[in-house]
Write a protein that holds these residues in place. Structure first.
Motif, PDB file in Angstrom:
ATOM      1  N   ILE A  60       4.911   2.696   9.920  1.00 54.21           N
ATOM      2  CA  ILE A  60       5.314   4.091  10.105  1.00 54.21           C
ATOM      3  C   ILE A  60       6.639   4.428   9.440  1.00 54.21           C
ATOM      4  O   ILE A  60       6.901   5.601   9.154  1.00 54.21           O
ATOM      5  CB  ILE A  60       5.381   4.447  11.603  1.00 54.21           C
ATOM      6  N   TYR A  61       7.470   3.417   9.154  1.00 59.44           N
ATOM      7  CA  TYR A  61       8.799   3.708   8.598  1.00 59.44           C
ATOM      8  C   TYR A  61       8.730   4.477   7.273  1.00 59.44           C
ATOM      9  O   TYR A  61       9.431   5.491   7.121  1.00 59.44           O
ATOM     10  CB  TYR A  61       9.591   2.409   8.421  1.00 59.44           C
ATOM     11  N   PRO A  62       7.916   4.043   6.301  1.00 59.10           N
ATOM     12  CA  PRO A  62       7.864   4.817   5.052  1.00 59.10           C
ATOM     13  C   PRO A  62       7.358   6.239   5.258  1.00 59.10           C
ATOM     14  O   PRO A  62       7.783   7.158   4.546  1.00 59.10           O
ATOM     15  CB  PRO A  62       6.893   4.002   4.186  1.00 59.10           C
ATOM     16  N   MET A  63       6.455   6.444   6.230  1.00 58.60           N
ATOM     17  CA  MET A  63       5.959   7.792   6.498  1.00 58.60           C
ATOM     18  C   MET A  63       7.070   8.676   7.039  1.00 58.60           C
ATOM     19  O   MET A  63       7.227   9.827   6.609  1.00 58.60           O
ATOM     20  CB  MET A  63       4.809   7.734   7.509  1.00 58.60           C
ATOM     21  N   ILE A  89       0.838  -1.207   0.000  1.00 54.70           N
ATOM     22  CA  ILE A  89       0.000   0.000   0.000  1.00 54.70           C
ATOM     23  C   ILE A  89       0.866   1.246   0.000  1.00 54.70           C
ATOM     24  O   ILE A  89       0.584   2.219  -0.716  1.00 54.70           O
ATOM     25  CB  ILE A  89      -0.955  -0.015   1.207  1.00 54.70           C
ATOM     26  N   HIS A  90       1.920   1.235   0.798  1.00 53.30           N
ATOM     27  CA  HIS A  90       2.826   2.395   0.823  1.00 53.30           C
ATOM     28  C   HIS A  90       3.423   2.640  -0.561  1.00 53.30           C
ATOM     29  O   HIS A  90       3.484   3.788  -1.025  1.00 53.30           O
ATOM     30  CB  HIS A  90       3.949   2.164   1.838  1.00 53.30           C
ATOM     31  N   PHE A  91       3.866   1.595  -1.220  1.00 55.30           N
ATOM     32  CA  PHE A  91       4.547   1.754  -2.502  1.00 55.30           C
ATOM     33  C   PHE A  91       3.624   2.335  -3.567  1.00 55.30           C
ATOM     34  O   PHE A  91       4.013   3.229  -4.317  1.00 55.30           O
ATOM     35  CB  PHE A  91       5.108   0.411  -2.973  1.00 55.30           C
ATOM     36  N   VAL A  92       2.408   1.802  -3.681  1.00 50.71           N
ATOM     37  CA  VAL A  92       1.516   2.252  -4.750  1.00 50.71           C
ATOM     38  C   VAL A  92       0.835   3.574  -4.418  1.00 50.71           C
ATOM     39  O   VAL A  92       0.177   4.167  -5.275  1.00 50.71           O
ATOM     40  CB  VAL A  92       0.453   1.184  -5.088  1.00 50.71           C
ATOM     41  N   SER A  93       0.996   4.051  -3.170  1.00 55.11           N
ATOM     42  CA  SER A  93       0.435   5.347  -2.782  1.00 55.11           C
ATOM     43  C   SER A  93       1.439   6.481  -2.948  1.00 55.11           C
ATOM     44  O   SER A  93       1.066   7.654  -2.872  1.00 55.11           O
ATOM     45  CB  SER A  93      -0.039   5.300  -1.323  1.00 55.11           C
ATOM     46  N   ASP A  94       2.695   6.132  -3.150  1.00 53.84           N
ATOM     47  CA  ASP A  94       3.776   7.115  -3.179  1.00 53.84           C
ATOM     48  C   ASP A  94       3.829   7.826  -4.538  1.00 53.84           C
ATOM     49  O   ASP A  94       4.207   7.232  -5.544  1.00 53.84           O
ATOM     50  CB  ASP A  94       5.103   6.417  -2.894  1.00 53.84           C
ATOM     51  N   LYS A  95       3.475   9.092  -4.560  1.00 47.48           N
ATOM     52  CA  LYS A  95       3.461   9.852  -5.815  1.00 47.48           C
ATOM     53  C   LYS A  95       4.875  10.129  -6.336  1.00 47.48           C
ATOM     54  O   LYS A  95       5.055  10.371  -7.537  1.00 47.48           O
ATOM     55  CB  LYS A  95       2.715  11.173  -5.617  1.00 47.48           C
ATOM     56  N   THR A  96       5.868  10.073  -5.441  1.00 48.37           N
ATOM     57  CA  THR A  96       7.247  10.316  -5.878  1.00 48.37           C
ATOM     58  C   THR A  96       7.706   9.241  -6.852  1.00 48.37           C
ATOM     59  O   THR A  96       8.374   9.524  -7.848  1.00 48.37           O
ATOM     60  CB  THR A  96       8.187  10.353  -4.664  1.00 48.37           C
ATOM     61  N   THR A  97       7.356   8.000  -6.579  1.00 46.94           N
ATOM     62  CA  THR A  97       7.803   6.886  -7.420  1.00 46.94           C
ATOM     63  C   THR A  97       6.742   6.436  -8.420  1.00 46.94           C
ATOM     64  O   THR A  97       7.080   5.924  -9.483  1.00 46.94           O
ATOM     65  CB  THR A  97       8.199   5.687  -6.545  1.00 46.94           C
ATOM     66  N   MET A  98       5.462   6.615  -8.088  1.00 46.84           N
ATOM     67  CA  MET A  98       4.382   6.163  -8.967  1.00 46.84           C
ATOM     68  C   MET A  98       3.883   7.266  -9.889  1.00 46.84           C
ATOM     69  O   MET A  98       3.205   6.988 -10.889  1.00 46.84           O
ATOM     70  CB  MET A  98       3.208   5.629  -8.137  1.00 46.84           C
ATOM     71  N   GLY A  99       4.178   8.529  -9.554  1.00 48.27           N
ATOM     72  CA  GLY A  99       3.736   9.641 -10.391  1.00 48.27           C
ATOM     73  C   GLY A  99       2.213   9.718 -10.477  1.00 48.27           C
ATOM     74  O   GLY A  99       1.503   9.565  -9.474  1.00 48.27           O
ATOM     75  N   ILE A 100       1.705   9.902 -11.681  1.00 47.59           N
ATOM     76  CA  ILE A 100       0.253  10.036 -11.871  1.00 47.59           C
ATOM     77  C   ILE A 100      -0.476   8.717 -11.673  1.00 47.59           C
ATOM     78  O   ILE A 100      -1.713   8.687 -11.629  1.00 47.59           O
ATOM     79  CB  ILE A 100      -0.067  10.587 -13.269  1.00 47.59           C
ATOM     80  N   PHE A 101       0.277   7.619 -11.542  1.00 50.11           N
ATOM     81  CA  PHE A 101      -0.351   6.312 -11.389  1.00 50.11           C
ATOM     82  C   PHE A 101      -0.433   5.870  -9.925  1.00 50.11           C
ATOM     83  O   PHE A 101      -0.789   4.729  -9.647  1.00 50.11           O
ATOM     84  CB  PHE A 101       0.414   5.271 -12.209  1.00 50.11           C
ATOM     85  N   ALA A 102      -0.115   6.774  -9.003  1.00 49.50           N
ATOM     86  CA  ALA A 102      -0.346   6.480  -7.588  1.00 49.50           C
ATOM     87  C   ALA A 102      -1.843   6.314  -7.362  1.00 49.50           C
ATOM     88  O   ALA A 102      -2.667   6.992  -7.983  1.00 49.50           O
ATOM     89  CB  ALA A 102       0.206   7.600  -6.721  1.00 49.50           C
TER      90      ALA A 102
END
Length: 630
Positions: free
Chosen positions: A463-466, A390-403
């Motif tokens: 909490i680590y990714p946050m 969930i953290h990975f696919v929510s991250d706009k930095t790495t997913m861009g417009i596909f978050a």
């Protein structure tokens, strides 16, 4: 840890699926090219472990737990679509993304948990297939368990036939399972009105919580998240926004169809158990007893035969799921690649050993509880796979417009909370039973400490990714070849006109390239060769477009650029399947008159584990082969 092996559990699968080459074809033909990965994933949702959970739920509580299957299916659809999104957009599987995002010590723990989940999955497959074999042949269960070792070779054969043929084989097995239960449902004549009322969420009793958790664990499987995020990368897609959106849409449709088929199978098992046993007041303790009673309950000799055949088909098909996921997890977390048969054999032995021990100690009746426990064990691993995803696919930095949008994030976190709550409640109730039963105090303390440790671990990975994002730390690029180094250095000595080099992007590349320069002349042409090692890349060969393929090509081009600055002509070639065969093929096609290859000093058993390349290459070529000891 990076092994020098270039073989993998998928090295013999050499199909290719190019979704970009559909010009002039009908729309349905172009869409079908995307379909396939979800079917390999779906078999994990109808394996023998599901049977144990579904039979227990239907025979003990009638149709009251149908809602759990529906909820689990919807959960699985959302989570699998998130895993597919990670693979399509970022070109990473879940294990690679974890290795990139978390500290090494935490990744080691996550790897161990993932391997435990895979071992639990294979345990269910072993027991299910063995029970099916016993039901058809009448042989002792212990011998049937040992026979399941033979499916190791069937899997390797399927991999040699190609990915699309493997997918067709899986779909065929799914059809066998579905038709078997469709016929049995017609015989059972369930009350459809009562089945519909079972869609209303209720928890009949505290005893039902264990069954509910095992159903969820059997349906939403953690290793499938790793698998799906890798399998979608076997499709070569256009990397522009439109191409990615199309891939996401069609993969979601693929997942919906495949997982709904799995839902039908699970619902059919539960409804069959409820119709044949619960509403006739006949208690059923497990799969073997259900098979024995079906003959009398449905009044046909065909029903128990179909039941056993479907059980074997379910176990055999889900074998592929566990093996592929195991290799992806090992490569993603540890960068360790071993020969296909070794990985398959290790996976199967990890499942067979506990099964044999239980049979010898507790007898055949103990396997039913072991089968159910394996599904609860899977459920306990879920949070450790879902939360990072969930953290990975929510991250706009790495997913861009596909978050994923906010509402999907909220829904995903609600699902996670439900799963973690059910697991936590079940563990707490089990611990309370130990306390009330006056069990060994040391065992209680150890179980309590383990529960607290894993609860803390769940909080930490949440909490680590946050915290990491709050510190504005840029996401590091996934380093595919951390040991690749600058490789130009020794003086030129004229010799060969075309020199091929088999490079593995380790620190030994410098030595190989230096020797090549020592055997070159002013007009020498260099051919730089590397065999791509990623699991997803080797499924579809040159049609693959995953992260490691792109990184490999970039590294080859970096070496070639250095040679060109020295005035040499330099080209790059990638191979994708069996390392030895690909090196031979590429050397012959390049017209090289010398091959330089590195020897990493494996001996004895290590040759069996990591594979042998040099002997196969030098016997297949008629040009000089310079073997440089690393």
């Amino acid at each position: 840890m990076t092994s020098s092996s270039t073989d993998s559990s998928l090295s013999e699968v050499h199909g290719s699926v190019d979704t970009t080459a559909g010009a002039g074809k009908p729309l349905w033909r172009r869409a079908l090219v995307y379909f396939g990965p979800a079917y390999l994933v779906s078999v994990g949702y109808m394996d023998p472990g599901n049977w144990a959970s579904d039979l227990a739920g239907g025979s003990r509580f009638g149709y009251q737990l149908v809602w759990v299957l529906l909820m689990s299916n919807l959960m699985a659809l959302l989570l699998q679509s998130l895993a597919a999104r990670l693979g399509i957009v970022r070109g990473r599987d879940l294990a690679q993304a974890n290795r990139e995002a978390f500290p090494r010590s935490l990744n080691l723990v996550l790897y161990i948990l993932a391997e435990i989940a895979i071992a639990a999955t294979d345990l269910a497959e072993v027991l299910g297939m063995a029970i099916g074999i016993q039901l058809l042949t009448g042989i002792p269960l212990l011998w049937a368990v040992l026979i399941t070792l033979c499916d190791t070779f069937l899997l390797l054969l399927l991999q040699r036939l190609g990915m699309r043929k493997m997918e067709a084989f899986i779909i065929g097995l799914i059809a066998v399972i579905g038709i078997s239960f469709l016929v049995q449902l017609v015989m059972a004549k369930p009350d459809l009105g009562q089945v519909a009322r079972g869609l209303v969420p209720t928890i009949p009793s505290s005893a039902a919580l264990f069954i509910i958790t095992s159903i969820i664990g059997a349906t939403v499987m953690p290793h499938n998240l790793y698998l799906h995020s890798a399998l979608v990368q076997t499709r070569k897609i256009r990397r522009d926004d439109a191409g990615i959106r199309r891939a996401l849409k069609l993969n979601f449709i693929d997942s919906t169809i495949a997982l709904n088929a799995a839902f039908f199978v699970n619902a059919a098992i539960l409804v069959l158990a409820a119709s044949a046993f619960y509403y006739k007041g006949i208690p059923v303790e497990g799969i073997k007893e259900a098979h024995r009673l079906l003959d009398g309950m449905l009044g046909s000799k065909l029903a128990p035969i179909l039941f056993a055949v479907a059980l074997i088909a379910a176990g055999q098909s889900s074998t592929i799921t566990g093996t592929l996921a195991g290799q992806i997890v090992m490569e993603g977390y540890l960068k360790l690649r071993i020969d296909p048969w070794v990985r398959r054999l290790l996976t199967r032995l990890l499942a067979i050993v506990p099964a044999v021990i239980v049979i010898l100690v507790s007898g055949e009746h103990g396997t039913e509880q072991l089968l159910l426990f394996s599904q609860v064990l899977l459920s306990l691993q879920l949070g450790f796979a879902i939360i990072p995803l969930i953290h990975f696919v929510s991250d706009k930095t790495t997913m861009g417009i596909f978050a994923i949008p906010r509402w999907v994030q909220v829904l995903a976190w609600i699902i996670t909370i439900i799963l973690v709550y059910l697991n936590g409640r079940m563990v707490a109730e089990q611990l309370l039973e130990y306390f009330r039963g006056g069990s060994n105090l040391l065992l209680i303390l150890l179980a309590s400490a383990a529960a607290l440790f894993f609860a803390g671990l769940l909080v930490y990975i949440t909490i680590y990714p946050m915290l990491r994002r709050r510190k504005a730390m840029p996401a590091p690029a996934l380093v595919v070849h951390p040991q690749a180094v600058e490789a130009i250095g020794l003086p030129i000595v004229p010799a060969y006109s075309a020199i091929a080099l088999a490079l593995d992007f380790s620190r030994f590349d410098q030595t190989l390239l230096a020797h090549a320069l020592g055997h070159a002349r002013a007009d020498t042409r260099f051919v730089l060769i590397h065999v791509v090692e990623s699991a997803s890349a080797r499924i579809h060969g040159q049609e693959s477009d995953d992260l490691e393929t792109r990184k490999d090509l970039e590294q080859l081009e970096a070496y070639a650029t250095q040679l060109r600055t020295l005035g040499f002509e330099a080209g790059t070639l990638l191979g994708y399947h069996s390392r030895a065969k690909e090196i031979v093929r590429l050397v012959k096609e390049s017209g090289a008159d010398l091959l330089i290859i590195g020897a990493h000093g494996h001996k004895g058993m290590l040759d069996w584990i990591y594979g042998q390349t040099i002997d196969s290459v030098r016997h297949a070529l008629k040009i000089p082969v310079l073997i440089v000891s690393a």
